[in-house]
Write a protein that holds these residues in place. Structure first.
Motif, short mmCIF file in Angstrom:
data_model
loop_
_atom_site.label_atom_id
_atom_site.label_comp_id
_atom_site.label_asym_id
_atom_site.label_seq_id
_atom_site.Cartn_x
_atom_site.Cartn_y
_atom_site.Cartn_z
N ASP A 216 49.16 6.21 91.95
CA ASP A 216 48.48 7.65 92.23
C ASP A 216 47.96 7.40 93.72
O ASP A 216 47.13 8.23 94.22
CB ASP A 216 47.26 7.81 91.38
CG ASP A 216 46.38 6.60 91.35
OD1 ASP A 216 46.39 5.53 92.05
OD2 ASP A 216 45.31 6.93 90.79
N GLY A 217 48.37 6.45 94.40
CA GLY A 217 48.08 6.35 95.90
C GLY A 217 49.19 5.12 96.45
O GLY A 217 49.78 4.44 95.99
N VAL A 218 49.05 4.92 97.94
CA VAL A 218 49.70 3.98 98.52
C VAL A 218 49.32 2.61 98.13
O VAL A 218 50.17 1.71 97.90
CB VAL A 218 49.60 4.40 99.96
CG1 VAL A 218 50.55 3.31 100.64
CG2 VAL A 218 50.21 5.53 100.51
N VAL A 240 51.26 15.07 91.93
CA VAL A 240 50.57 16.48 91.92
C VAL A 240 49.18 16.68 92.71
O VAL A 240 48.85 17.42 93.27
CB VAL A 240 50.53 17.09 90.46
CG1 VAL A 240 49.90 18.47 90.36
CG2 VAL A 240 51.83 17.22 89.96
N ALA A 241 48.42 15.49 92.29
CA ALA A 241 47.28 15.22 92.80
C ALA A 241 47.10 15.25 94.30
O ALA A 241 46.12 15.64 95.00
CB ALA A 241 46.37 14.08 92.19
N ARG A 242 48.19 14.35 94.91
CA ARG A 242 48.42 14.17 96.30
C ARG A 242 49.68 14.52 96.46
O ARG A 242 50.53 13.77 96.68
CB ARG A 242 48.41 12.62 96.53
CG ARG A 242 46.64 12.11 96.11
CD ARG A 242 46.70 10.72 96.52
NE ARG A 242 44.97 10.17 96.50
CZ ARG A 242 44.82 8.79 96.42
NH1 ARG A 242 45.55 8.02 96.68
NH2 ARG A 242 43.62 8.88 96.57
N PRO A 243 49.63 15.81 97.06
CA PRO A 243 51.29 16.47 97.18
C PRO A 243 52.18 15.66 98.31
O PRO A 243 53.17 15.57 98.21
CB PRO A 243 50.93 17.93 97.67
CG PRO A 243 49.50 18.05 97.10
CD PRO A 243 48.94 16.87 97.25
N ASP A 244 51.54 14.85 99.20
CA ASP A 244 52.16 14.02 100.36
C ASP A 244 52.34 12.60 99.95
O ASP A 244 52.64 11.89 100.88
CB ASP A 244 51.41 14.36 101.61
CG ASP A 244 50.05 13.76 101.56
OD1 ASP A 244 49.54 13.58 100.63
OD2 ASP A 244 49.56 13.48 102.84
N THR A 285 46.18 30.63 86.26
CA THR A 285 45.86 29.47 85.36
C THR A 285 46.70 28.18 86.19
O THR A 285 45.96 27.24 86.19
CB THR A 285 46.56 29.81 84.06
OG1 THR A 285 45.90 30.78 83.36
CG2 THR A 285 46.55 28.50 83.10
N ARG A 286 47.80 28.43 86.54
CA ARG A 286 48.51 27.27 87.40
C ARG A 286 47.65 26.76 88.46
O ARG A 286 47.84 25.49 88.63
CB ARG A 286 50.13 27.80 87.44
CG ARG A 286 51.01 28.12 86.53
CD ARG A 286 51.26 26.43 85.94
NE ARG A 286 51.93 25.82 86.69
CZ ARG A 286 53.32 25.77 87.23
NH1 ARG A 286 54.16 26.40 86.51
NH2 ARG A 286 53.50 24.77 88.16
N ILE A 287 47.35 27.64 89.39
CA ILE A 287 46.52 27.07 90.57
C ILE A 287 45.23 26.39 90.10
O ILE A 287 44.97 25.30 90.87
CB ILE A 287 46.25 28.37 91.24
CG1 ILE A 287 47.46 29.18 91.87
CG2 ILE A 287 45.46 28.07 92.70
CD1 ILE A 287 48.41 28.18 92.75
N LYS A 288 44.55 26.90 89.14
CA LYS A 288 43.54 26.17 88.47
C LYS A 288 43.73 24.84 88.09
O LYS A 288 42.96 23.71 88.25
CB LYS A 288 42.53 27.09 87.53
CG LYS A 288 41.87 28.05 88.35
CD LYS A 288 40.72 28.50 87.39
CE LYS A 288 41.01 29.27 86.37
NZ LYS A 288 40.14 30.09 85.34
N GLN A 289 44.93 24.71 87.26
CA GLN A 289 45.51 23.52 86.82
C GLN A 289 45.64 22.71 87.92
O GLN A 289 45.22 21.40 88.02
CB GLN A 289 46.81 23.73 86.03
CG GLN A 289 47.44 22.55 85.27
CD GLN A 289 48.85 22.89 85.13
OE1 GLN A 289 49.68 23.45 85.76
NE2 GLN A 289 49.15 22.59 83.69
N GLY A 296 39.69 14.42 91.38
CA GLY A 296 39.67 13.32 91.76
C GLY A 296 39.78 12.50 93.05
O GLY A 296 39.48 11.32 93.17
N TYR A 297 40.56 13.16 93.74
CA TYR A 297 41.26 12.47 94.95
C TYR A 297 40.59 13.28 96.50
O TYR A 297 40.80 12.96 97.50
CB TYR A 297 42.52 12.72 94.96
CG TYR A 297 43.15 11.82 93.82
CD1 TYR A 297 43.37 10.45 93.93
CD2 TYR A 297 43.56 12.65 92.50
CE1 TYR A 297 43.96 9.89 92.65
CE2 TYR A 297 43.91 12.12 91.39
CZ TYR A 297 44.18 10.50 91.67
OH TYR A 297 44.67 9.84 90.31
N SER A 298 40.17 14.55 95.97
CA SER A 298 39.60 15.38 97.19
C SER A 298 38.38 16.22 97.14
O SER A 298 38.35 16.99 96.15
CB SER A 298 40.90 16.44 97.56
OG SER A 298 40.44 17.39 98.44
#
Length: 322
Positions: A216-218, A240-244, A285-289, A296-298
């Motif tokens: 979930d991260g570098v 998904v949590a960190r798009p880049d 709904t998708r945007i809220k998801q 947790g990351y931002s």
């Protein structure tokens, strides 16, 4: 304490794959994330195969990229994943996906869904390595020799005692690549991924092993690479949590994440991509998801989620995305 170093003996270039996530990473999300760069391939949400050859429209619905040489707009290959229990029916459907232009086929031996497992599919197959072998072998025979066949599995159902046997069964039957989510079905998504078990599996395989779980991260990727010994990785929730994330892993850069303005732009772009397929409410709904998965990351995502949480329609949310 310094970050774990990557042993010098592994000089292979890394491979990054975008995982399937039912209802989350669909073709819209694949297009969005692969456009940011870093991915070598994607895997579709599973095509559920029961007792018959599925019509072409089912494959095109879950993998619209088939109309574009099996690639996203960014040119990233999209492998079609199948889930089922009958070797011959899976083989017939794999052959159809190949005929439609799939650049590869992946077999699901890892789904933890109770419904799927009660039917004997997904992770439930891992209690029976011979069935894993028979499914892979049947599908391999049905495919053109040059078309890659891969599989994704967990460490097991209740425990990981059969992990090596299942991995070897898949390899001996013709898999060219194996992705292992480093948890059992009983672990769900709660227990930490056991990357050290991947190292043991990698030692017995001659095919490529792809590490999956908790990347979930570098920093997590660096630890996973050091512990597992793998050079190929599949990203799911972290992507998904960190798009880049894929781009940052590719550059081995932990400190320069994209700013909130760019993330908010991605949210709007996804909503725009979904407009033809989803209602205003479903887009909301998708945007809220997505925002919920980023919380947790931002801190900005958390604040944005709180602003839009009471709203139901995307048209109401759009002005509040920041």
């Amino acid at each position: 304490m310094p970050s774990p170093s990557i042993p010098q003996r592994r000089a292979n270039p890394i491979q990054l794959h975008l995982a399937p996530m039912e209802g989350v990473i669909d073709h819209h999300m694949r297009e969005l994330l692969t456009a940011l760069g870093g991915y070598d391939l994607c895997v579709t949400e599973f095509v559920r195969v029961s007792d018959r050859l599925l019509p072409e429209r089912v494959f095109h619905r879950l993998c619209p990229e088939l109309a574009h040489d099996g690639r996203t707009a960014a040119g990233t290959p999209v492998v079609v994943q199948l889930l089922g229990v009958d070797p011959q029916v899976l083989a017939e459907n794999a052959a159809r996906a190949a005929e439609l232009g799939a650049p590869g086929i992946d077999l699901n031996f890892g789904c933890p869904s109770r419904f799927v497992n009660r039917k004997g599919g997904g992770a439930a197959l891992l209690d029976y390595p011979r069935r894993v072998h028979d499914i892979v072998a049947a599908v391999r025979r049905a495919l053109p020799a040059q078309l890659p066949l891969s599989a994704k599995m967990r460490l097991g159902m209740e425990d990981d005692e059969l992990a090596l046997e299942n991995a070897l069964a898949a390899e001996s039957a013709g898999c060219a690549r194996l992705t292992v989510h480093a948890r059992t079905r009983a672990d769900g998504y709660r227990a930490p991924a056991r990357w050290e078990r991947l190292a043991a599996i990698r030692e017995v395989l001659s095919i490529e092993l792809v590490a999956n779980g908790d990347i979930d991260g570098v920093a997590a990727w660096r630890r996973c690479r050091a512990v597992s010994g793998c050079d190929a990785f599949m990203l799911a929730r972290g992507a998904v949590a960190r798009p880049d994330l894929a781009r940052r892993i590719r550059d081995d850069e932990a400190d320069h994440a994209m700013g909130w303005e760019e993330v908010a732009g991605l949210l709007r772009r996804l909503a725009g991509m979904m407009e033809a397929d989803y209602s205003d409410r479903n887009r909301g709904t998708r945007i809220k998801q997505w925002l919920a998965m980023m919380r947790g990351y931002s801190a900005e995502a958390t604040r944005c989620f709180e602003r839009v949480r009471p709203l139901r329609l995307y048209s109401e949310m759009a002005p509040r995305l920041g």
